[in-house]
Design an enzyme around this catalytic site. Structure first.
Site, short mmCIF file in Angstrom:
data_model
loop_
_atom_site.label_atom_id
_atom_site.label_comp_id
_atom_site.label_asym_id
_atom_site.label_seq_id
_atom_site.Cartn_x
_atom_site.Cartn_y
_atom_site.Cartn_z
N GLU A 140 -7.59 1.91 -2.56
CA GLU A 140 -7.13 0.75 -3.83
C GLU A 140 -6.02 -0.63 -3.39
O GLU A 140 -5.30 -0.08 -2.80
CB GLU A 140 -7.17 1.19 -5.06
CG GLU A 140 -5.99 1.32 -5.76
CD GLU A 140 -6.00 2.67 -6.63
OE1 GLU A 140 -5.90 1.43 -8.17
OE2 GLU A 140 -5.89 3.39 -6.80
N LYS A 142 -2.93 -2.74 -3.97
CA LYS A 142 -2.22 -2.96 -5.22
C LYS A 142 -1.58 -4.41 -5.10
O LYS A 142 -1.40 -4.94 -4.64
CB LYS A 142 -1.35 -2.25 -3.87
CG LYS A 142 0.64 -2.14 -3.91
CD LYS A 142 1.47 -1.54 -3.41
CE LYS A 142 2.24 -1.05 -4.44
NZ LYS A 142 3.30 -2.68 -4.82
N ARG A 163 6.87 -1.02 -18.27
CA ARG A 163 7.42 0.29 -17.37
C ARG A 163 8.50 0.48 -17.80
O ARG A 163 8.85 1.81 -17.74
CB ARG A 163 7.05 0.02 -15.88
CG ARG A 163 7.97 1.31 -15.08
CD ARG A 163 9.08 1.09 -13.29
NE ARG A 163 7.35 0.63 -12.55
CZ ARG A 163 6.39 0.92 -11.59
NH1 ARG A 163 6.20 2.28 -11.81
NH2 ARG A 163 5.46 0.33 -11.28
N GLU A 200 -1.92 -2.70 -14.11
CA GLU A 200 -1.01 -4.25 -13.72
C GLU A 200 -1.95 -5.61 -14.85
O GLU A 200 -2.77 -5.05 -14.89
CB GLU A 200 -1.42 -3.82 -12.57
CG GLU A 200 -0.28 -4.85 -11.88
CD GLU A 200 0.75 -3.35 -12.14
OE1 GLU A 200 1.91 -4.39 -10.88
OE2 GLU A 200 0.59 -2.66 -11.96
N LYS A 316 -4.24 7.90 -2.83
CA LYS A 316 -4.12 8.90 -3.70
C LYS A 316 -4.82 9.81 -3.37
O LYS A 316 -5.55 9.51 -3.34
CB LYS A 316 -4.36 8.05 -5.69
CG LYS A 316 -3.61 7.05 -5.67
CD LYS A 316 -3.63 7.09 -7.41
CE LYS A 316 -3.36 5.47 -7.70
NZ LYS A 316 -3.06 4.79 -9.12
N LYS A 340 2.22 -1.08 2.99
CA LYS A 340 2.23 -2.07 2.25
C LYS A 340 2.00 -2.83 4.04
O LYS A 340 2.11 -3.19 4.72
CB LYS A 340 3.88 -2.81 2.38
CG LYS A 340 4.32 -1.33 1.32
CD LYS A 340 4.33 -2.06 -0.17
CE LYS A 340 4.85 -3.27 -0.63
NZ LYS A 340 5.88 -3.29 -1.37
N CYS A 464 44.36 -9.26 11.42
CA CYS A 464 43.09 -9.74 11.83
C CYS A 464 42.61 -10.74 10.23
O CYS A 464 42.39 -9.58 9.35
CB CYS A 464 41.88 -8.78 11.59
SG CYS A 464 40.14 -9.32 12.60
#
Length: 720
Positions: A140, A142, A163, A200, A316, A340, A464
């Protein structure tokens, strides 16, 4: 969601980490691990609590990837507070808090077809299935929005929460009730008595553009992208503002549930649709990795036409029974992964290559670019990793290059477009001297394996400027010169004020201060008493053990133990310097094995890497100048000779519990003076454990291994 889309032209995430994790020293790993934790925590707060992210999705993923890779390489850094065990950020104090009875976890990420194939194989291995056995997966889109959990009791919405940190979220119930896609009551068959429906909250692209047009017309804040708009709209204290915003919701998961309407992921999501939720029509079931990848390609091709933002595809395991068997690991389930989309790329001109010098002396090449927008972020710099990568890609100043914001280190130069290379361009020559101080810069070589370090490092540690504050802080640290009242804060201030630029300056500070027009006691935070106390503390350290002196120099790979080993052999700093210089072969970057070299590597515990570091340090003329100046101010005391006839000579000793007659440092020094090796943990190689009151796990392990255990009093009886 795993990360934000950037709203700023630059961010701390663009700090370039060019040293491969496998090449980090334990100290470097600990330092970077701590810095990454602070950076990631800040980004989590910006993303989850403030709805104002400042890094891209790819940048955030790369930071997490680097953090977790360091923990995998150095397991001792993974403590109870590790970010590997956490999700999101703590809820804002502006909202009430809601505990998630089933944590809202994040997903592991993958970026290639090969990783998808490995994910499927890993699932089968865990389930003891053969390669040809079939396991079905859902696929599905994202959604790039804000995760939300909706709690229903007897079909009625009672609580809605973000969340948060995965265990506890923010109460946004009243705001959620204004979203048309979220039913107040669940309709249809199979509705359980209690269930947390998760999904979401997002904003469609067209709605986002219309909202921004209204905001601009009203001279109010416009949003950077649909995700920010959705998150900001949901997390309003005034629910009427949320009601005025065009928010939508996709349902795709669940938390606590008294019962479930199906035995598959796909079946439960189908039930969500029957109950009144909007579910994603692009969700399908695939039976192997090839099917997953094919659907990923299909969704990727439709991405621009969907009308809402997505940043990948989620896979999944379809069977809920198999999900239960697979369980969870760290902060994510074993049975799911997010594939991704690749980061966006852009073409620009590489105007220059700048060499940055890190606090440990590492020389890192950075491409300075004609500013270009990549994935909504203006990029003007990119990492080139190291000189081998520059040579491999044949990157040259003036080249037209492809820049990408993804992968291990971002942004990065992916490749050169050679057909656009200007006439007369020359291959880039990586400097062999530090641009900050001019000292020789070298790449370490393991003389046994022949492996050359990917990173070139400055050898001018004591002179340095890029390394000076860190070197001075180390010089005055507890196990070095241990100067009371001169910590990192004071060292940094003194360096910035121009009072200290080298170790010897510490010991001339009081004299110079007496002649100064702006005395230390008149500066902010100082007075006569504090200045006098500091000068007294410095004076007390004009005599110091020679091994502490050498340790304080900050020679790479020379810690306390190696400093002791070297000085037991050479006796004086001058002898160590002479031995190192004798091992230098003119015209050779690395020692090849003359007598002086053989003498040094012949010292028990001193190998090629340590010897080469010592030789490189003293081979730099300005380091020798600093040591000479320091020896004019400080008198190193010879090390006490090891008692050859000691009853603990050659044995490994561990001290544990509370010692009542000596400090832990005193105990360690005594044991080493008697020829023993002091260890920090008990193993089969341990010969003796000295246990005081409160001894815990080390004592238990010693008893289990049959290691001799004695009290502190018995220790003194043993060693006389």
């Amino acid at each position: 969601m795993t990360a934000p889309k950037s709203t700023a032209p630059a961010s701390t995430a663009a700090t370039f980490r060019a040293i491969p994790v496998d090449d980090l020293s334990p100290a470097e790993a600990a330092s970077e691990h701590k810095a990454l934790a602070q950076e990631i925590t800040g980004h989590d707060a910006a993303y989850y609590r403030e709805d104002a992210p400042v890094v891209s999705d790819a940048e955030y993923d790369a930071l997490r990837h680097r953090y977790e890779a360091i923990e995998e390489r150095f397991p001792g850094l993974r403590g109870e507070d590790s970010l590997s065990e956490k999700v999101g950020a703590a809820p804002s104090e502006k909202f009430g808090k809601v505990a998630h009875k089933v944590p809202m976890l994040s997903l592991a990420n993958c970026f290639s077809d090969e990783e998808v194939v490995e994910f499927v194989a890993r699932v089968k291995r865990f389930l003891n299935l053969g390669p040809d056995d079939e396991v079905a997966f859902t696929c599905e889109p994202k959604i790039d929005g804000l995760s939300c959990s909706l709690h229903y009791e007897n079909g009625r919405l009672t609580v809605a929460a973000t969340r948060g940190d995965g265990s506890q979220g923010e109460d946004v119930t009243q705001n959620v009730r204004t979203i048309a896609d979220i039913p107040e009551r669940l309709a249809g068959k199979g509705v359980p008595q209690t269930i947390d429906v998760r999904g979401e909250v997002y904003m469609a692209k067209a709605d986002f553009e219309a909202l921004n047009a209204r905001q601009a017309a009203a001279e109010e804040k416009v949003f950077a992208n649909p995700r920010n708009a959705a998150a900001g709209s949901l997390r309003q204290l005034d629910s009427s503002i949320t009601a005025s915003r065009p928010l939508k919701f996709f349902a795709y998961a669940w938390g606590e549930a008294s019962d479930l309407p199906a035995e598959t992921q796909f079946g439960v999501v189908e039930a969500f649709a029957r109950w009144g939720f909007t579910t994603n029509p692009l969700m399908v079931v695939a039976k192997d990795a090839a099917g997953l990848i094919a659907h990923y390609r299909s969704i990727e091709a439709q991405r621009a036409l969907l009308g809402y933002d997505i940043d990948g595809v989620v896979y999944k395991v379809n069977s809920l029974e198999l999900q239960r068997r697979l369980g969870f690991v760290s902060r994510s389930p074993r049975w799911a992964i997010a594939h991704k989309f690749p980061a966006e790329q852009a073409t620009t001109v590489l105007e220059d290559i700048e060499i940055q010098v890190g606090r440990t002396g590492a020389l890192t090449p950075v491409a300075k670019l004609t500013p270009v927008t990549v994935g909504g972020v203006v990029v003007s710099s990119a990492t080139l990793h190291n000189e081998d990568e520059i040579a491999r890609k044949d990157v040259r100043i003036g080249d037209t290059v492809v820049v990408q914001r993804a992968g291990d280190v971002i942004p990065q130069v992916v490749r050169v477009i050679e057909e656009k290379r200007p006439a007369g361009s020359k291959p880039y020559e990586f400097p062999t001297h530090c641009p900050a101080c001019g000292s020789h810069a070298v790449r370490e070589v393991d003389t046994k394996s022949g492996k050359v370090d990917a990173v070139r490092r400055c050898t001018g540690g004591l002179i340095c400027p890029a390394q000076m504050v860190e070197r001075l802080r180390h010089f005055v640290s507890r196990n070095a010169f241990d100067i009371e009242g001169l910590g990192e804060k004071q060292v940094r201030a003194f360096y910035e004020w121009g009072l200290i630029a080298s170790p010897a300056d510490i010991f001339t500070l009081e004299t110079r201060n007496a002649r100064s027009l702006q005395r230390l006691e008149n500066r902010d935070g100082w007075g006569k008493t504090s200045a006098a106390n500091l000068f007294a503390a410095i004076a007390e350290r004009r005599t110091v053990a020679v091994d502490r002196f050498v340790f304080a120099l900050g020679i790479r790979h020379v810690g306390e133990t190696n400093a002791k080993r070297l000085m037991r052999h050479y006796g004086t700093v001058e002898a160590l310097e002479a031995g190192a210089l004798a091992a230098v072969i003119p015209g050779e970057e690395h020692p090849k094995g003359n007598e002086a070299w053989q003498e040094m590597i012949g010292i028990d515990g001193i190998g090629d890497v340590v010897a080469e570091a010592v030789i490189e340090f003293f081979g730099e003329p300005r380091n020798r100048e600093v040591v000479t100046a320091l020896l004019k101010e400080v008198t190193p005391e010879p090390m006490e000779q090891v008692a050859a006839a000691s009853p603990v000579s050659g044995k490994t000793v561990v001290f544990t519990g509370s010692l009542e007659k000596m400090t832990r440092d005193e105990a360690k020094a005594m044991a080493e003076r008697l020829g023993a090796k002091v260890a920090g943990s008990v193993s089969a190689k341990t010969n003796l454990v000295v246990a005081g009151p409160g001894a815990g796990s080390k004592l238990e392990k010693a008893q289990a291994l049959g290691v001799q255990v004695i009290t502190e009093d018995e220790w003194f009886e043993l060693v006389g």
